[in-house]
Design a protein around this motif. Structure first.
Motif, PDB file in Angstrom:
ATOM      1  N   PHE A 198       0.828  -1.201   0.000  1.00  0.00           N
ATOM      2  CA  PHE A 198       0.000   0.000   0.000  1.00  0.00           C
ATOM      3  C   PHE A 198       0.867   1.257   0.000  1.00  0.00           C
ATOM      4  O   PHE A 198       1.947   1.283   0.592  1.00  0.00           O
ATOM      5  N   SER A 253       0.338   4.025   1.649  1.00  0.00           N
ATOM      6  CA  SER A 253       0.439   4.625   2.983  1.00  0.00           C
ATOM      7  C   SER A 253       1.423   3.902   3.900  1.00  0.00           C
ATOM      8  O   SER A 253       1.762   4.416   4.966  1.00  0.00           O
ATOM      9  N   VAL A 312       0.933   0.359   8.721  1.00  0.00           N
ATOM     10  CA  VAL A 312      -0.297  -0.301   8.301  1.00  0.00           C
ATOM     11  C   VAL A 312      -0.189  -1.816   8.457  1.00  0.00           C
ATOM     12  O   VAL A 312      -1.183  -2.495   8.740  1.00  0.00           O
ATOM     13  N   GLU A 316      -7.391   0.547   0.441  1.00  0.00           N
ATOM     14  CA  GLU A 316      -6.784   1.856   0.632  1.00  0.00           C
ATOM     15  C   GLU A 316      -7.407   2.877  -0.315  1.00  0.00           C
ATOM     16  O   GLU A 316      -7.597   2.616  -1.497  1.00  0.00           O
ATOM     17  N   GLY A 346      -6.665   5.150   4.606  1.00  0.00           N
ATOM     18  CA  GLY A 346      -5.827   5.907   3.694  1.00  0.00           C
ATOM     19  C   GLY A 346      -5.403   7.235   4.289  1.00  0.00           C
ATOM     20  O   GLY A 346      -5.940   7.683   5.308  1.00  0.00           O
TER      21      GLY A 346
END
Length: 292
Positions: free
Chosen positions: A120, A122, A128, A142, A179
């Motif tokens: 991802f 992020s 995460v 996300e 997100g």
């Protein structure tokens, strides 16, 4: 990390999937309010147009520092564009092709796609992995790169972005949306009121706790709880953050300064099961409220 995506196509698992929202050109509208509608990008040309909208907002308006190639092409592009679905808001009253009607965009990345495509976005700012590991039975998605052209930054447009994400999440059996959301500027203290409100009132805890990476974490605890005026704090927040709070979202621990994009980022965490009942009733439990 950037790639030249000018000639890329939609992600293979979406474009070729039977019944995929991306393959239903005539029936893939996920929401509509007046002359605005939301749906997924149907072609590389529409993705390119969404990247142009992102460039106008991030680079020209917010002074993000993009690569020389991005500046030359006037497109905000990165590696995730190849594997994400691109949610669009279009103003159908604008004459011309669909690419000319795009006024807002959002990127959607499902967990199973991220797992085979480098993770991802992020994860570069927030831990995460720890959050996801705590919920092996849940499917995460996300949300990222949200932007809307200035003239369309209204409650109606935010509603459509949410409607599109909600309809998409139902179609793919998503349990948790998350997100980065951004405050303009790289000085968190300039947003002390809003950040402190988030820290004291809606911080994700227990099984949903998630923090900024230790080397990047900037405190959001900038004012004592008793000194935070909730009404003024909400007024000072970006519309997207405010919209998520209405839905029942939580905020991760700590903010991250993104110097390249000239923003201060926080992490939104929104388990589907925690969405406020009145909003489920408003949008429709089957996401049908604005679909026709």
């Amino acid at each position: 990390m950037t790639l030249d995506l000018a000639q890329t196509t939609a992600p293979a698992d979406i474009a070729q999937e039977p019944g995929s929202v991306a393959g239903q050109a005539a029936t893939d509208v996920l929401g509509r309010i007046g002359n605005l509608e939301t749906r997924l990008a149907r072609s590389p040309a529409e993705i390119d147009a969404a990247q142009a909208v992102r460039y106008r907002v991030f680079a020209e308006e917010m002074q993000a520092q993009l690569s020389p190639d991005a500046v030359r092409r006037k497109r905000d592009v990165d590696a995730w564009d190849m594997v994400c679905d691109h949610l669009l808001v279009l103003d159908t009253s604008i004459e011309g092709d669909a690419e000319e009607q795009i006024v807002g965009t959002y990127r959607l990345l499902r967990q199973e796609v991220a797992a085979t495509s480098g993770g991802f976005y992020s994860q570069s700012e927030f831990d995460v992995d720890a959050l996801i590991a705590r919920h092996p039975d849940k499917r995460f998605m996300e949300l990222g790169r949200s932007c809307v052209l200035p003239a369309y930054r209204t409650k109606r447009t935010v509603e459509l972005l949410w409607q599109g994400a909600w309809a998409y999440s139902l179609r793919y059996g998503i349990d948790v949306m998350f997100g980065c959301a951004s405050f303009h500027g790289t000085v968190p203290e300039e947003h002390a009121l809003a950040l402190s409100f988030l820290h004291h009132n809606v911080k994700a805890k227990d099984e949903w706790s998630v923090a900024a990476r230790p080397e990047l974490l900037r405190t959001m605890d900038l004012m004592p709880a008793e000194g935070v005026d909730a009404r003024k704090a909400l007024t000072a927040m970006p519309p997207l953050v405010k919209g998520y709070l209405r839905l029942g979202a939580m905020i991760g621990e700590g903010a991250v300064v993104d110097h390249a994009f000239n923003t201060t980022d926080v992490l939104i965490v929104l388990p589907i099961g925690k969405i406020s009942g009145r909003y489920l009733n408003y949008y429709g439990a089957d996401a049908g409220r604005f679909a026709s």
